[in-house]
Design a protein around this motif. Structure first.
Motif, PDB file in Angstrom:
ATOM      1  N   ILE A 166       0.840  -1.200   0.000  1.00  0.00           N
ATOM      2  CA  ILE A 166       0.000   0.000   0.000  1.00  0.00           C
ATOM      3  C   ILE A 166       0.876   1.251   0.000  1.00  0.00           C
ATOM      4  CG2 ILE A 166      -1.659   1.335   1.350  1.00  0.00           C
ATOM      5  CD1 ILE A 166      -2.796  -1.385   2.316  1.00  0.00           C
ATOM      6  N   ALA A 167       1.898   1.257   0.847  1.00  0.00           N
ATOM      7  CA  ALA A 167       2.773   2.430   0.945  1.00  0.00           C
ATOM      8  C   ALA A 167       3.540   2.683  -0.346  1.00  0.00           C
ATOM      9  CB  ALA A 167       3.743   2.246   2.107  1.00  0.00           C
ATOM     10  N   MET A 168       3.850   1.617  -1.099  1.00  0.00           N
ATOM     11  CA  MET A 168       4.661   1.719  -2.311  1.00  0.00           C
ATOM     12  C   MET A 168       3.822   1.776  -3.583  1.00  0.00           C
ATOM     13  SD  MET A 168       7.327  -1.285  -1.154  1.00  0.00           S
ATOM     14  CE  MET A 168       8.123  -1.370  -2.768  1.00  0.00           C
ATOM     15  N   ARG A 169       2.499   1.906  -3.437  1.00  0.00           N
ATOM     16  CA  ARG A 169       1.605   1.704  -4.579  1.00  0.00           C
ATOM     17  C   ARG A 169       1.877   2.633  -5.759  1.00  0.00           C
ATOM     18  NH1 ARG A 169      -0.849   4.414  -0.591  1.00  0.00           N
ATOM     19  NH2 ARG A 169      -2.044   6.311  -1.078  1.00  0.00           N
ATOM     20  N   ASP A 170       2.443   3.809  -5.510  1.00  0.00           N
ATOM     21  CA  ASP A 170       2.678   4.752  -6.594  1.00  0.00           C
ATOM     22  C   ASP A 170       4.123   4.744  -7.085  1.00  0.00           C
ATOM     23  OD1 ASP A 170       0.026   5.680  -6.610  1.00  0.00           O
ATOM     24  OD2 ASP A 170       0.444   7.059  -4.955  1.00  0.00           O
ATOM     25  N   THR A 171       4.966   3.923  -6.465  1.00  0.00           N
ATOM     26  CA  THR A 171       6.377   3.920  -6.845  1.00  0.00           C
ATOM     27  C   THR A 171       6.914   2.546  -7.195  1.00  0.00           C
ATOM     28  OG1 THR A 171       7.037   3.703  -4.515  1.00  0.00           O
ATOM     29  CG2 THR A 171       6.854   5.936  -5.404  1.00  0.00           C
ATOM     30  N   VAL A 172       6.195   1.490  -6.846  1.00  0.00           N
ATOM     31  CA  VAL A 172       6.701   0.133  -7.060  1.00  0.00           C
ATOM     32  C   VAL A 172       6.881  -0.150  -8.550  1.00  0.00           C
ATOM     33  CG1 VAL A 172       4.409  -0.949  -7.124  1.00  0.00           C
ATOM     34  CG2 VAL A 172       6.400  -2.281  -6.409  1.00  0.00           C
ATOM     35  N   GLY A 173       7.955  -0.855  -8.885  1.00  0.00           N
ATOM     36  CA  GLY A 173       8.247  -1.165 -10.281  1.00  0.00           C
ATOM     37  C   GLY A 173       7.972  -2.615 -10.620  1.00  0.00           C
ATOM     38  N   ARG A 174       7.773  -2.875 -11.901  1.00  0.00           N
ATOM     39  CA  ARG A 174       7.577  -4.250 -12.364  1.00  0.00           C
ATOM     40  C   ARG A 174       8.793  -5.097 -11.964  1.00  0.00           C
ATOM     41  NH1 ARG A 174       4.219  -6.268 -16.289  1.00  0.00           N
ATOM     42  NH2 ARG A 174       3.690  -4.150 -16.987  1.00  0.00           N
ATOM     43  N   GLY A 175       8.532  -6.277 -11.471  1.00  0.00           N
ATOM     44  CA  GLY A 175       9.596  -7.136 -11.002  1.00  0.00           C
ATOM     45  C   GLY A 175       9.757  -7.118  -9.497  1.00  0.00           C
ATOM     46  N   ASP A 176       9.265  -6.081  -8.848  1.00  0.00           N
ATOM     47  CA  ASP A 176       9.279  -6.029  -7.392  1.00  0.00           C
ATOM     48  C   ASP A 176       8.282  -7.062  -6.847  1.00  0.00           C
ATOM     49  OD1 ASP A 176       8.129  -4.940  -4.677  1.00  0.00           O
ATOM     50  OD2 ASP A 176      10.006  -3.830  -4.979  1.00  0.00           O
ATOM     51  N   GLU A 177       8.587  -7.662  -5.681  1.00  0.00           N
ATOM     52  CA  GLU A 177       7.711  -8.689  -5.132  1.00  0.00           C
ATOM     53  C   GLU A 177       6.322  -8.152  -4.775  1.00  0.00           C
ATOM     54  OE1 GLU A 177       9.095 -10.281  -1.455  1.00  0.00           O
ATOM     55  OE2 GLU A 177       9.549  -8.321  -0.577  1.00  0.00           O
ATOM     56  N   HIS A 178       6.197  -6.838  -4.638  1.00  0.00           N
ATOM     57  CA  HIS A 178       4.901  -6.234  -4.307  1.00  0.00           C
ATOM     58  C   HIS A 178       4.076  -5.888  -5.552  1.00  0.00           C
ATOM     59  CE1 HIS A 178       7.559  -5.386  -0.841  1.00  0.00           C
ATOM     60  NE2 HIS A 178       6.474  -5.560  -0.123  1.00  0.00           N
ATOM     61  N   TRP A 179       4.656  -6.046  -6.734  1.00  0.00           N
ATOM     62  CA  TRP A 179       4.041  -5.548  -7.971  1.00  0.00           C
ATOM     63  C   TRP A 179       2.638  -6.118  -8.182  1.00  0.00           C
ATOM     64  CZ3 TRP A 179       4.395  -2.006 -11.708  1.00  0.00           C
ATOM     65  CH2 TRP A 179       3.753  -2.249 -12.931  1.00  0.00           C
ATOM     66  N   MET A 180       2.484  -7.433  -8.076  1.00  0.00           N
ATOM     67  CA  MET A 180       1.189  -8.057  -8.349  1.00  0.00           C
ATOM     68  C   MET A 180       0.136  -7.612  -7.345  1.00  0.00           C
ATOM     69  SD  MET A 180       1.300  -9.717 -11.133  1.00  0.00           S
ATOM     70  CE  MET A 180      -0.233 -10.626 -10.984  1.00  0.00           C
ATOM     71  N   ALA A 181       0.514  -7.521  -6.082  1.00  0.00           N
ATOM     72  CA  ALA A 181      -0.442  -7.080  -5.059  1.00  0.00           C
ATOM     73  C   ALA A 181      -0.896  -5.656  -5.333  1.00  0.00           C
ATOM     74  CB  ALA A 181       0.185  -7.184  -3.669  1.00  0.00           C
ATOM     75  N   VAL A 182       0.041  -4.796  -5.725  1.00  0.00           N
ATOM     76  CA  VAL A 182      -0.295  -3.397  -6.019  1.00  0.00           C
ATOM     77  C   VAL A 182      -1.224  -3.318  -7.224  1.00  0.00           C
ATOM     78  CG1 VAL A 182       0.641  -1.196  -6.823  1.00  0.00           C
ATOM     79  CG2 VAL A 182       1.760  -2.428  -4.957  1.00  0.00           C
ATOM     80  N   GLN A 183      -0.924  -4.086  -8.272  1.00  0.00           N
ATOM     81  CA  GLN A 183      -1.770  -4.044  -9.470  1.00  0.00           C
ATOM     82  C   GLN A 183      -3.184  -4.547  -9.175  1.00  0.00           C
ATOM     83  OE1 GLN A 183      -0.523  -2.269 -11.981  1.00  0.00           O
ATOM     84  NE2 GLN A 183       1.184  -2.178 -10.528  1.00  0.00           N
ATOM     85  N   PHE A 184      -3.276  -5.605  -8.371  1.00  0.00           N
ATOM     86  CA  PHE A 184      -4.594  -6.135  -8.021  1.00  0.00           C
ATOM     87  C   PHE A 184      -5.364  -5.126  -7.182  1.00  0.00           C
ATOM     88  CE2 PHE A 184      -7.280  -9.214  -5.476  1.00  0.00           C
ATOM     89  CZ  PHE A 184      -8.146  -9.491  -6.522  1.00  0.00           C
ATOM     90  N   MET A 185      -4.683  -4.507  -6.237  1.00  0.00           N
ATOM     91  CA  MET A 185      -5.317  -3.494  -5.392  1.00  0.00           C
ATOM     92  C   MET A 185      -5.855  -2.348  -6.242  1.00  0.00           C
ATOM     93  SD  MET A 185      -3.632  -1.474  -2.151  1.00  0.00           S
ATOM     94  CE  MET A 185      -2.333  -0.774  -3.187  1.00  0.00           C
ATOM     95  N   LYS A 186      -5.076  -1.912  -7.224  1.00  0.00           N
ATOM     96  CA  LYS A 186      -5.517  -0.817  -8.091  1.00  0.00           C
ATOM     97  C   LYS A 186      -6.675  -1.249  -8.981  1.00  0.00           C
ATOM     98  CE  LYS A 186      -1.202   1.829  -8.226  1.00  0.00           C
ATOM     99  NZ  LYS A 186      -0.087   2.332  -9.077  1.00  0.00           N
ATOM    100  N   THR A 187      -6.593  -2.463  -9.521  1.00  0.00           N
ATOM    101  CA  THR A 187      -7.682  -2.975 -10.361  1.00  0.00           C
ATOM    102  C   THR A 187      -8.993  -3.027  -9.595  1.00  0.00           C
ATOM    103  OG1 THR A 187      -6.174  -4.309 -11.694  1.00  0.00           O
ATOM    104  CG2 THR A 187      -8.480  -4.975 -11.690  1.00  0.00           C
TER     105      THR A 187
END
Length: 251
Positions: free
Chosen positions: A148-169
């Motif tokens: 959540i904290a990294m949602r606007d800065t996380v890059g593809r390949g980061d372990e949080h990427w999929m969670a961030v994309q799902f959260m945004k979707t």
């Protein structure tokens, strides 16, 4: 009937929650996963329809801060174990006495907590869950808080990427989600071992996001394990998910 209907009710503290239903017969309450919704977890890929056709009334709430349910920003709306209290309020609201209960991932954690607090369904389903997802929740919580904290800065390949994309979707409210994530505590192994309800541990063969489903099933006095194709994200799209639920509930 395999078309879903939707309604709202006020939980224990007046927060408005949406509940979807499908089918007729023995009630089965199904709880979705984190950042998901009843529609995505149970309806979209046909699982609810499969189970409804087998003679069940499927009751699928959108958890607080998810789906069509309210996502308040007031910290007072997020006491400890708030989701557990919401489902207890829903069961009371619907007047359910003889029913089955299950959940996926966060829904499975909530189901386990409900069992520990004395809820007594006929059978229970813990899906997308392993022992470490119950007893080591702090690690998972911190992972999602970081996402959540990294949602606007996380890059593809980061372990949080999929969670961030799902959260945004899913258009998850980050403020509400942060407050909600801090309401959960661990469930210790000795507590798991005290759950007497006949329980299906249902997990994708390639899903170990929440730890070992084998260890969880072994620890439950009346647990059984069923593995189906898929990862944590993909297993909910499979026909085997609904088949496993029907087989367990009708055995």
């Amino acid at each position: 009937m395999t078309e879903a209907t939707s309604d709202w009710f006020e939980s224990f503290d007046g927060v408005r929650l949406c509940v979807h239903e499908m089918g007729e017969g023995r009630p089965l309450v199904l709880l979705h996963g984190l950042f998901s919704s009843a529609y995505v977890n149970w309806i979209k890929f046909g699982t609810a329809a499969q189970v409804a056709l087998a003679g069940f009334r499927i009751i699928m709430p959108d958890l607080r801060a998810h789906g069509q349910s309210a996502a308040p920003h007031d910290p007072a709306a997020y006491p400890h174990d708030v989701l557990v209290r919401d489902i207890e309020a829903l069961i009371t609201h619907l007047g359910l006495e003889d029913f089955d209960l299950g959940g996926f991932s966060l829904g499975a954690r909530t189901t386990a907590k409900l069992l520990l607090r004395g809820m007594n369904p006929g059978r229970a389903i813990l899906s997308g869950m392993g022992l470490e997802g119950l007893s080591g929740w702090a690690r998972r919580r911190d992972f999602f808080l970081d996402a959540i904290a990294m949602r606007d800065t996380v890059g593809r390949g980061d372990e949080h990427w999929m969670a961030v994309q799902f959260m945004k979707t899913m258009k998850i409210d980050p403020v509400a989600a942060t407050l909600l994530l801090n309401t959960f505590g661990d469930i210790e192994p000795d507590e798991v071992a005290a759950i007497q309800t006949e329980t299906l541990v249902l997990c994708g063969r390639d899903d170990r996001d929440n730890g070992s489903p084998v260890a969880l099933a072994d620890l439950l006095p009346n647990g059984r394990l069923k593995e189906i194709p898929g990862t944590h994200m993909s297993c909910i799209t499979t026909i085997e998910l609904g088949e496993a639920i029907v087989d367990f509930l009708t055995a």
